[in-house]
Each structure stands twice: as structure tokens, then as C-alpha cells.
Design an enzyme around this catalytic site. Structure first.
Site, PDB file in Angstrom:
ATOM      1  CE1 TYR A  31       0.388  -4.236   7.692  1.00 54.50           C
ATOM      2  CE2 TYR A  31      -0.725  -2.746   9.184  1.00 54.50           C
ATOM      3  CZ  TYR A  31      -0.761  -3.576   8.084  1.00 54.50           C
ATOM      4  OH  TYR A  31      -1.933  -3.741   7.384  1.00 54.50           O
TER       5      TYR A  31
ATOM      6  CG  HIS B  48      -1.802  -1.227   1.277  1.00 48.58           C
ATOM      7  ND1 HIS B  48      -3.000  -1.339   0.590  1.00 48.58           N
ATOM      8  CD2 HIS B  48      -1.631  -2.398   1.931  1.00 48.58           C
ATOM      9  CE1 HIS B  48      -3.528  -2.533   0.832  1.00 48.58           C
ATOM     10  NE2 HIS B  48      -2.713  -3.197   1.634  1.00 48.58           N
TER      11      HIS B  48
END
Length: 368
Positions: free
Chosen positions: A345, A75
Site C-alpha cells: 500500500y 482496487h
């Protein structure tokens, strides 16, 4: 066995014992040191090639496309947004989290598209995403990362890594090997179902009229200690509009960002947060299994976005939207994909921070 024994007067040494050989102590120290080194190497992913570690996973994600220093590994392209969240009494009844009780909670967020290209065309991305950071007046944070797909493609961390590896381009063709991708679809029914969704579900014309789903399960904890397994979604107040193939073909590279800026110029853009309540037998730790549509849903609040910034200099750029940063009243589950997302992440964030600090990242970043 303790080196001390207890008496009424306190502790006193046990009877003297024969001294141990110095070689024995040296051997014991070497054994402990070796075990520590092996444990560190195992945790770091240096040994155990087939182990699923955050490092291995992030390496695999990077291998699926060109590396862009300083950007998120997935993303990669998006915009920063900000606004507020207003909870409801129904949300407060389910969870003691302050976010549902405070009159208005400030929100920092990010709207993005799927993929690892920070310069890719907005309208060509099948997956769209929303990430939010809510900070209440008592200093507690809630971070959540949601996607436009209704369920996850695979059930486990190992399957997730398999799927990602299947997306690595073949050096001979520059594209992923269709046979490897077909093998994933054959092995996992949820991957086939996800593929069917990707092919058949209509594309929305805007970030503003897209559904965003948490997909993973969490636990809401009420003020009386009652726990309820839940999943959440942000459902837009804007009416859905389907995007035609012709519109996608003609759209500009920054189509979604430009369109969203036009909407914001007319006023706040809003979504309602709906909480779906699990019932006995529902898959809590498998995000690839959707819950039945008949499950009870509760409106827990409304998100209002009022401003947008390019991510290059926006406040969201340095936020790790770790889905396991949760306030009191909300807790994670044993969903392995949830744990994997949190770890990856973090690894991605650390890598891009190092790249920025070392000067490897481009000055000023991308436009968006």
C-alpha cells in the site's frame, strides 16, 4: 574491547597500543562501505531476484494489466464516503482504544471494486471493498481495509506473489496462462477453496448490502492489559439481495456508485462491526484459514455513512488505507500477509503521488 578502563577517578585511556597499518584502516572502511551499499541494494530489491519486496510486488501487480498513472494499483475504482462510528460497551471491554468509547467518531472511507482498471464496470467486479479511516478526539487513527471475500486465497507472502505472477497476461494471448493459474490452485488448497467461493457465492446488488471482512488477525488490548486475538467484519443492516447474471449484464458502468447515491438520498447507510474472538488452536497468522463459525462474536459498534464524493476530488483519494495504522488498544499480529499489504500500500501510494506531482497522472482523474 573498550579503549577505556574504569577507575575510581573515572575513565582513563588504556595503555598505548602499537599503531595499525593505514592499509588496514582503508580496507576496513571499504568493507563497511561495501556492506552498507549491499544492504541498501538488498532492501531496495535491486539484488536477490526472488526476494519478496514491496517494489517487486507492486511491479508484479502493475504487470497484470494496463498501468493507470495516479491511481491505486489495486482496487483502482471507487468512491469516497464519510460518516461516523459509534462504539459499544462490549467493544470497549475488549479494547482500550478510544474509538469504542467516544460518543461518535468521524469516518472518512472508500468503497471500491477489485481490479486495477479505474474505468471498469462496477457490476463485473467479483470483489468489493470498504476502507475506513477513523480519527478520535485525542488524535489517534485507525485505518482498516476490508473485502467481500471471507478468507484470503493463499497463506504466505511468497504464495501471494506466486499467485499475482500467475495473473500476468501471456503476450501471445493477452490473457493469463491457465496452466500457471491451475498450478497455483493445485499447490495451495486455500486457492482452490477461494476459487470455489468466487464461483458459488451469490453477488450482492449493492455496496450497502455487502459483508466486508478484515480477514487478517489483530490483537485487541483491554484496559487491564489483557490481549485477545480477533478478526472483524462489517455486516450490513440492509437486507441482502442477490444479483442475477442478467442484472450484471445490463448494469451500467457505474452501477454500484449510482445505486449507493440513491440509497444515501434516503438516509444513512449502516453496518454493524462484529468482532470474532479466537480460541486456542485458531490460525492467527494465516488469513487463508477461516475460523469456525462457532467462535464467540461481539458487536463492537455501528458505522453510519451519510455522504459520497467522486474519488477524483474526494478527501479519500490521498489517504493510504494502511491496515497497520492502529490506535493504542489495537495491535497487529505476525501475519505475513498483513505486513505485505502494509508495505505494498505504501509503495503504491508513493508511486501515484510521484506520478501526480510529475504531471503523469490525468488532470482531474476519473469520474469516480
Amino acid at each position: 574491547m573498550s579503549l577505556f578502563r574504569y577507575t575510581r577517578a573515572g575513565r582513563e585511556p588504556d595503555s598505548p597500543r602499537p599503531p595499525h597499518s593505514p592499509l588496514l584502516w582503508i580496507g576496513l572502511i571499504a568493507l563497511i562501505a561495501g556492506a552498507v551499499v549491499l544492504a541498501f541494494a538488498w532492501l531496495a530489491g535491486w539484488i536477490g531476484r526472488d526476494r519478496v519486496t514491496a517494489q517487486t510486488f507492486t511491479d508484479t501487480i502493475e504487470a497484470t494489466g494496463a498501468k493507470h498513472a495516479g491511481f491505486r494499483r489495486a482496487h483502482s475504482k471507487g468512491v469516497c464516503v464519510s460518516g461516523s462510528f459509534q462504539g459499544t460497551p462490549d467493544g470497549a471491554a475488549l479494547s482500550s482504544a478510544r474509538v469504542f468509547r467516544q460518543q461518535q467518531v468521524p469516518v472518512l472511507g472508500r468503497l471500491s471494486i477489485g481490479g486495477g482498471d479505474p474505468h471498469g464496470a462496477d457490476a463485473s467486479a467479483r470483489v468489493r471493498s470498504m476502507a475506513l479511516q477513523l480519527v478520535t478526539d485525542d488524535g489517534q487513527e485507525w485505518r482498516t481495509a476490508m473485502n467481500s471475500f471471507p478468507f484470503f486465497a493463499v497463506p504466505t507472502t511468497e504464495a501471494f506473489l506466486e499467485q499475482t505472477r500467475a495473473g500476468i497476461p501471456d503476450p501471445a494471448t493477452g490473457k493469463p496462462d491457465p496452466a500457471k493459474q491451475a498450478a497455483i490452485a493445485a499447490k495451495y488448497p486455500s486457492a482452490r477453496a477461494f476459487g470455489a467461493w468466487a464461483k458459488s457465492a451469490p453477488w450482492s446488488t449493492s455496496w450497502a448490502n455487502t459483508d466486508y471482512n478484515g480477514v487478517n488477525s489483530f490483537r485487541f488490548i483491554a484496559a487491564d492489559g489483557t490481549e485477545q486475538a480477533v478478526r472483524w467484519s462489517m455486516l450490513p443492516q440492509a437486507a441482502f439481495e442477490a444479483m442475477s447474471p442478467e442484472q450484471r449484464a445490463q448494469a451500467s458502468v457505474d452501477y454500484l456508485a449510482d445505486e449507493f447515491a440513491q440509497r444515501l438520498a434516503q438516509g444513512p447507510v449502516r453496518w454493524d462491526m462484529w468482532i470474532t474472538l479466537a480460541e486456542p488452536g485458531d490460525a492467527i497468522n494465516d488469513p487463508s484459514i477461516p475460523w469456525p463459525d462457532t467462535r464467540r462474536r461481539v458487536k463492537a459498534g455501528t458505522l453510519s455513512l451519510t455522504a459520497m464524493q467522486p474519488q477524483a476530488n474526494g478527501a479519500c483519494n490521498n489517504v493510504n488505507f494502511d491496515p497497520l495504522i492502529l490506535p493504542s488498544g489495537i495491535a497487529g499480529t505476525d501475519d505475513p500477509i498483513l505486513a505485505a499489504r502494509s508495505a505494498v500500500y505504501s509503495e503504491s501510494f508513493n508511486r501515484r503521488e510521484r506520478e501526480t506531482a510529475s504531471g503523469a497522472a490525468p488532470a482531474g482523474g476519473a469520474r469516480r
